[in-house]
Design an enzyme around this catalytic site. Structure first.
Site, PDB file in Angstrom:
ATOM      1  N   HIS A  25       1.010  -1.360   0.185  1.00 54.75           N
ATOM      2  CA  HIS A  25       0.134   0.095   0.140  1.00 54.75           C
ATOM      3  C   HIS A  25       0.975   1.082  -0.371  1.00 54.75           C
ATOM      4  O   HIS A  25       1.835   1.565   0.858  1.00 54.75           O
ATOM      5  CB  HIS A  25      -0.844  -0.091   1.431  1.00 54.75           C
ATOM      6  CG  HIS A  25      -1.169  -1.209   1.355  1.00 54.75           C
ATOM      7  ND1 HIS A  25      -1.279  -1.874   2.286  1.00 54.75           N
ATOM      8  CD2 HIS A  25      -2.898  -0.986   1.817  1.00 54.75           C
ATOM      9  CE1 HIS A  25      -2.509  -2.959   2.605  1.00 54.75           C
ATOM     10  NE2 HIS A  25      -3.359  -2.574   2.349  1.00 54.75           N
TER      11      HIS A  25
ATOM     12  N   ASP B 217       2.191   2.398   3.656  1.00 52.23           N
ATOM     13  CA  ASP B 217       3.132   1.073   4.109  1.00 52.23           C
ATOM     14  C   ASP B 217       4.907   1.550   3.840  1.00 52.23           C
ATOM     15  O   ASP B 217       5.728   0.935   4.734  1.00 52.23           O
ATOM     16  CB  ASP B 217       2.783  -0.156   3.621  1.00 52.23           C
ATOM     17  CG  ASP B 217       1.649  -0.634   3.578  1.00 52.23           C
ATOM     18  OD1 ASP B 217       0.788  -0.447   4.608  1.00 52.23           O
ATOM     19  OD2 ASP B 217       1.299  -1.562   2.458  1.00 52.23           O
TER      20      ASP B 217
HETATM   21  C1  XLS Z   1      -7.848  -6.191   4.755  1.00 48.00           C
HETATM   22  C2  XLS Z   1      -7.320  -6.806   3.371  1.00 48.00           C
HETATM   23  C3  XLS Z   1      -5.996  -5.501   2.930  1.00 48.00           C
HETATM   24  C4  XLS Z   1      -5.530  -6.217   1.275  1.00 48.00           C
HETATM   25  C5  XLS Z   1      -5.308  -4.878   0.907  1.00 48.00           C
HETATM   26  O1  XLS Z   1      -8.059  -7.124   5.684  1.00 48.00           O
HETATM   27  O2  XLS Z   1      -7.220  -8.058   3.219  1.00 48.00           O
HETATM   28  O3  XLS Z   1      -4.762  -5.887   3.366  1.00 48.00           O
HETATM   29  O4  XLS Z   1      -5.504  -7.287   0.329  1.00 48.00           O
HETATM   30  O5  XLS Z   1      -5.572  -3.519   0.631  1.00 48.00           O
END
Ligand code: XLS
Ligand code: NI
Ligand code: NI
Length: 440
Positions: free
Chosen positions: A104, A107
């Site tokens: 993301h 991140d």
């Molecule tokens: C959250 C999601 C997230 C997605 C990416 O529950 O799994 O981590 O994979 O935004």
């Protein structure tokens, strides 16, 4: 800079040593060049590491904060820390020899005082990724925008009642989509982090669904405008953090896509723990996506049988994993998609080696499960049982009914004329379960 240059110390890159090996720092099943059903194991599994869980999550839970105290999370200039984090991330990619990673925007780089500043931060770290990728094998499986952490998104991003939030989210996604494209990303993921509602009492549900459709169309238009050849993926999740999320499960997402006219443009990224939360098995969601023609990628993890949360644990169940991979092989395997470990170590797993072993064990589990799934395919007995069960539809009348060549009246007339009296046949579930067990 106080961040460690070598967080993982003396841990050496993992190699395949075979099932007899007792070395926990080697692969026992993941033999990347081994041919399985005509394809290298690495190309079947297309493993990816998730930046957020492995390098950004500090170990908090609803009752307590940070446990990990990672050196790149503390003390100093935020961008310098983000650069140190990138070094650690690429070290892990190299140690594990994984072909992909996912991130993301938030991140990889700190949020700035304005979107312009945030975007510049993301760009700066993406440039570092690009440089590292010139000499490292790891590639980007997908990028995504975090449209859920900042309080501006508390009532949703695309589905926010405030059009300025919709606009902000659009601008953020535009940037991450472009960065993903420049980094050679193979997909772009939209997880509706807060695209849902807390109470219907303050929600115009129809308007929010329409906003979501508009947003998806904007993203797809922009993808084509910039020439991004990767796949746009939606990641279904039924609830959490909102009470109800609009992208509830694969079937629901397909409905949203049809409503937005995007069923041929967008596919799904299916997460195991989200499937469970929606009351489905992982393999059900994969099979459903394949049946609807929208299977894209997976987020591999598992929930906890006793807790109803998205606990994002590393997978440990061989049978569940084999059945999921069996469905993926039947669906033709991954094209742009892959197997992203959207999984985090437990908050007591403090040591650097915990992070390494979590991924290595999960990779080995998936590799072993792939071999079982391949046996299921090669043997063919499961498929033959299904084919046999539906064989009647290949007959003259079955075929004609299915092809739309018979009206309801035609069908009724034949049933009466022939005095049809269909006799039930065994579904043979236990026999098939025993067959599955025989491949283990
Ligand atoms: C959250 C999601 C997230 C997605 C990416 O529950 O799994 O981590 O994979 O935004
Ligand atoms: Ni996920
Ligand atoms: Ni999740």
């Amino acid at each position: 800079m106080n961040a460690p240059v070598r967080f993982f110390g003396e841990i050496q890159p993992f190699r395949y040593e075979g099932p007899e090996s007792r070395n926990l720092f080697a692969y026992r099943w993941y033999d990347k060049d081994r041919m399985v059903l005509g394809k290298r194991m690495e190309d079947h599994l297309r493993f990816a590491i998730a930046y957020w869980h492995s390098f950004t999550w500090p170990g908090g839970d609803p009752f307590g904060g940070e446990t990990f105290l990672r050196p790149w999370m503390h003390g100093g200039d935020e961008m310098a820390l983000a650069r140190a984090k990138a070094d650690v991330a690429f070290d892990l990619f190299r140690i594990l020899d994984v072909p992909f990673f996912c991130f993301h925007d938030r991140d990889i780089a700190p949020e700035g005082k304005s979107l312009r500043e945030s975007n510049a931060n993301v760009r700066a770290i993406a440039d570092i990724f690009a440089r590292k990728m010139e000499t490292e094998k790891v590639r980007l499986l997908w990028g995504t925008a975090n449209l859920f952490s900042n309080r501006r998104f508390m009532a949703g991003a695309a589905t926010n009642p405030d059009p300025d939030v919709f606009a902000y989210a659009s601008a953020q996604v535009k940037h991450v989509l472009e960065v993903t494209h420049e980094l050679g990303g193979q997909n772009y993921v939209l997880w509706g982090g807060r695209e849902g509602y807390e109470t219907l009492l303050n929600t115009d549900l129809k308007r929010e669904l329409d906003q979501m459709g508009r947003f998806l169309n904007l993203v797809v238009e922009h993808k084509h405008r910039i020439g991004f050849k990767g796949t746009i993926l939606i990641e279904p999740k039924p609830q959490e953090p909102t009470k109800h999320q609009y992208d509830y499960d694969v079937g629901t997402v397909y409905g949203l896509l049809c409503r937005a006219g995007l069923q041929d443009e967008v596919k799904v990224n299916i997460e195991a723990n989200h499937a469970t939360l929606a009351g489905h098995s992982f393999e059900h969601e994969i099979a459903m996506a394949a049946a609807l023609g929208i299977f894209g990628s997976i987020d591999m993890n598992k929930g906890d049988a006793q807790s109803g949360w998205d606990t994002d644990q590393f997978p440990t169940n061989i049978e569940d994993t084999a059945l999921a991979l069996y469905e993926i092989i039947k669906a033709g395997g991954f094209t742009t998609g892959g197997l992203n470990f959207d999984a985090k170590i437990r908050r007591q797993s403090l040591d650097p080696e915990d992070l390494v072993l979590a991924h290595a064990g999960a990779m080995d589990l998936c590799a072993r499960a792939l071999l079982m799934a391949a046996k299921m395919v090669e043997d063919g007995a499961l498929q033959r049982a299904v084919d046999e069960r539906y064989a009647g539809w290949n007959g003259a009348e079955g075929g004609a009914m299915f092809a739309g060549e018979r009206s309801l009246a035609d069908i009724a007339a034949r049933v009466e004329a022939e005095g049809l009296d269909p006799q039930p046949r065994s579904g043979r579930q236990e026999r098939l379960e025993n067959l599955v067990a025989s491949y283990f």
